[in-house]
Design an enzyme around this catalytic site. Structure first.
Site, mmCIF file in Angstrom:
data_model
loop_
_atom_site.group_PDB
_atom_site.id
_atom_site.type_symbol
_atom_site.label_atom_id
_atom_site.label_comp_id
_atom_site.label_asym_id
_atom_site.label_seq_id
_atom_site.Cartn_x
_atom_site.Cartn_y
_atom_site.Cartn_z
ATOM 1 N N HIS A 71 0.827 -1.207 0.000
ATOM 2 C CA HIS A 71 0.000 0.000 0.000
ATOM 3 C C HIS A 71 0.862 1.257 0.000
ATOM 4 C CE1 HIS A 71 0.342 1.138 4.377
ATOM 5 N NE2 HIS A 71 0.484 -0.160 4.552
ATOM 6 N N GLU A 222 -5.250 1.160 3.071
ATOM 7 C CA GLU A 222 -4.847 0.149 4.042
ATOM 8 C C GLU A 222 -4.806 0.693 5.458
ATOM 9 O OE1 GLU A 222 -2.396 -2.403 6.593
ATOM 10 O OE2 GLU A 222 -2.076 -0.295 6.082
ATOM 11 N N ASP A 242 4.055 -6.094 3.675
ATOM 12 C CA ASP A 242 3.945 -4.947 4.566
ATOM 13 C C ASP A 242 5.048 -5.055 5.603
ATOM 14 O OD1 ASP A 242 2.955 -2.635 5.735
ATOM 15 O OD2 ASP A 242 0.875 -3.307 5.686
ATOM 16 N N HIS A 322 5.101 3.511 12.635
ATOM 17 C CA HIS A 322 4.142 4.599 12.836
ATOM 18 C C HIS A 322 4.741 5.785 13.585
ATOM 19 C CE1 HIS A 322 -0.002 2.583 11.907
ATOM 20 N NE2 HIS A 322 0.906 2.370 10.969
#
Length: 344
Positions: A71, A222, A242, A322
């Site tokens: 993604h 995603e 991923d 993240h």
């Protein structure tokens, strides 16, 4: 015979993708770049209704199709409100810690096509002014964007063309170090997309075909959970590509290919996961098998949507996911190698 990914190609494309803003829902520009790259490699591309791309590579046996996914949508924010003093209140897009974006440079993208720069700060940004600046809760309602324009009121901001619902992207600050580390926001999942294109580039350069049809899905939703909820009906098995996680109770390193046995959606297919492990061993690819309890993938979305497939999950090991992420080029290139071994 093992394929050798083109390192310069993969890293150059990765840097370009990282430098292209693409928070979930605002991916038109990066998808155009994906379309151009597919065309340059002679790969057929079609679109789904959400603006995701499906790249098709014919195989030696066209009776069976393997799906691979990565993604390009990333974490980001959206303007929730324009505050009276001329700053912007945010609402997050995707799941990240608010303190991870504090003091980050950003871009406001208006619907008319204008862009403005700014900085994300807490509403108590200075220890010289606010007694509780160090302990102040970095909650979404306590964060704002300071715009780099002469604005003092909400009307000043509106006169720039900035509105509620405009996207705010975070400066990726992508760097590839001489030692081979890649540090940047949004390696989740642009590192995997670069690995997937490394696979396509090797097919063209080395003139080889996969054993069966391969459809590569580049999804764009995603980070909010439904990127690959729809997949083409001829796909029988799917590998979500991923990032792999690094931290407590995990064995993955930044040089490894992560093979995820189970995430928050449950276990991945036993036979596919086992085959990926055996191929990594046979090819001498550094890998780690881990369980990610706070993780979901495009394969999770496809399974949850009721698609009749088997699924697995692999990807380059990424530290500080993240937040300000980092991986090593070895992990990205070895992800390409493992995918090639699987589809060959």
């Amino acid at each position: 015979m093992s394929i050798q990914p083109n390192e310069n190609y993969v890293l150059s494309l990765l840097k370009e993708l990282l430098d292209t803003p693409s928070p979930t829902g605002y991916t038109q520009r990066i998808m155009k770049r994906i379309e151009q790259e597919a065309a340059s490699l002679g790969v057929q591309l079609n679109w789904n209704q959400k603006g995701g791309a499906i790249l098709t590579v014919p195989g030696q046996d066209d009776s069976y199709t393997i799906g691979l996914s990565g993604h390009v949508d990333t974490l980001g924010s959206m303007v929730r409100a324009i505050k009276p003093e001329g700053t912007l209140r945010l609402t997050r897009v995707g799941g990240f810690m608010m303190n991870s974006i504090e003091n980050e440079y950003c871009i406001i993208h208006t619907r008319s096509g204008q862009t403005y720069t700014g900085t994300i700060l807490s509403t108590q940004p200075s220890v010289h002014v606010y007694e509780n600046a160090r302990t102040f809760d970095r909650h979404e309602s306590h964060m704002e964007v300071r715009i780099d324009e002469l604005v003092e009121t909400a009307d000043d901001v509106k006169n720039l063309g900035i509105s509620v619902g405009d996207y705010v992207s975070f400066d990726a600050r992508a760097v590839i170090t001489p030692s081979g580390y890649i540090k940047s926001r949004h390696l989740d999942d642009k590192a995997s997309v670069a690995a997937l294109f490394g696979l396509l580039e090797s097919m063209k350069r080395e003139n080889w075909k996969p054993r069966c049809n391969v459809k590569i899905m580049i999804s764009n939703y995603e980070e909010v959970g439904h990127g690959a909820a729809y997949i083409p009906s001829d796909i029988k098995e799917m590998i979500a590509v991923d990032m792999g996680c690094i931290g407590d109770d995990l064995s993955c390193k930044e040089t490894d290919v992560s093979i995820c046995a189970k995430d928050s959606s449950g276990p991945y297919d036993y036979e596919m996961t086992g085959r990926l492990i055996e191929l990594a061993k046979a090819e001498g690819i550094p890998y780690a098998v881990d369980v990610y309890p706070h993780y979901g993938s495009d394969a999770s979305a496809a399974l949850s949507a009721g698609n009749n497939i088997r699924a697995a999950l692999i990807g380059p090991g990424v530290h500080a996911s993240h937040a300000m992420e980092r991986t090593h080029k070895q992990a990205v290139l070895n992800t390409t190698k493992l995918l090639a071994a699987y589809v060959k």
